[in-house]
Design an enzyme around this catalytic site. Sequence first.
Site, PDB file in Angstrom:
ATOM      1  N   ASN A   1      46.859  52.525  33.196  1.00 16.53           N
ATOM      2  CA  ASN A   1      48.100  52.141  33.869  1.00 16.53           C
ATOM      3  C   ASN A   1      49.218  51.707  32.921  1.00 16.53           C
ATOM      4  O   ASN A   1      50.039  50.861  33.273  1.00 16.53           O
ATOM      5  CB  ASN A   1      47.812  51.112  34.969  1.00 16.53           C
ATOM      6  CG  ASN A   1      47.294  49.789  34.442  1.00 16.53           C
ATOM      7  OD1 ASN A   1      47.046  49.650  33.247  1.00 16.53           O
ATOM      8  ND2 ASN A   1      47.145  48.812  35.317  1.00 16.53           N
TER       9      ASN A   1
ATOM     10  N   HIS B   1      50.016  46.396  29.857  1.00 12.01           N
ATOM     11  CA  HIS B   1      49.441  45.103  30.233  1.00 12.01           C
ATOM     12  C   HIS B   1      50.559  44.075  30.294  1.00 12.01           C
ATOM     13  O   HIS B   1      51.521  44.163  29.525  1.00 12.01           O
ATOM     14  CB  HIS B   1      48.427  44.665  29.164  1.00 12.01           C
ATOM     15  CG  HIS B   1      47.990  43.226  29.297  1.00 12.01           C
ATOM     16  ND1 HIS B   1      46.993  42.846  30.149  1.00 12.01           N
ATOM     17  CD2 HIS B   1      48.455  42.084  28.707  1.00 12.01           C
ATOM     18  CE1 HIS B   1      46.842  41.523  30.074  1.00 12.01           C
ATOM     19  NE2 HIS B   1      47.719  41.033  29.204  1.00 12.01           N
TER      20      HIS B   1
END
Length: 138
Positions: A113, A116
């Site tokens: 994704n 962070h």
Amino acid sequence: SGKITFTMIKPDAVADGHIGAILGKISEAGFKIKALKLTQLTVADAKKFYEVHAERPFYGELVDFMSSGPIVAAVLEKDNAVEDFRTVIGATNPAEAAEGTIRKLFARSIGENAVHGSDSDENALIEAQFHFSGREIF
Ligand code: CMP
């Protein structure tokens, strides 16, 4: 000045050539870069960094992915840094992330994704010190 947050541009986004675009979004959103480097986590580093997720079913996959290639680690400063950065990156799952967020624009999937972001001021400091020495934070 302001508070800090810690971020990593994850191996998927580095491999996909998004370092420059992501740093641009971070800069446009008003964050000041206090520390920055291209680095790679060992399996041991990734296990330790994500220790809090050790009991989750995706822990092994997360550790393997995060140690699979280079990342960009950075310490960012802004008023309300932790919360504002989480708004800029969007939901964990890019399919649920708001339009214009870093994960909506650049992430591959819930596991890969793109970035962070620290979840608290306390963890931001712990994570910054995990990745950077005092001489590397400006
Ligand atoms: P982040 O929130 O930065 O830190 C924990 C990470 O675990 C999260 O990003 C995802 O990369 C990963 N993660 C969370 N949920 C899942 C899932 N269901 N499957 C795989 N990875 C996940």
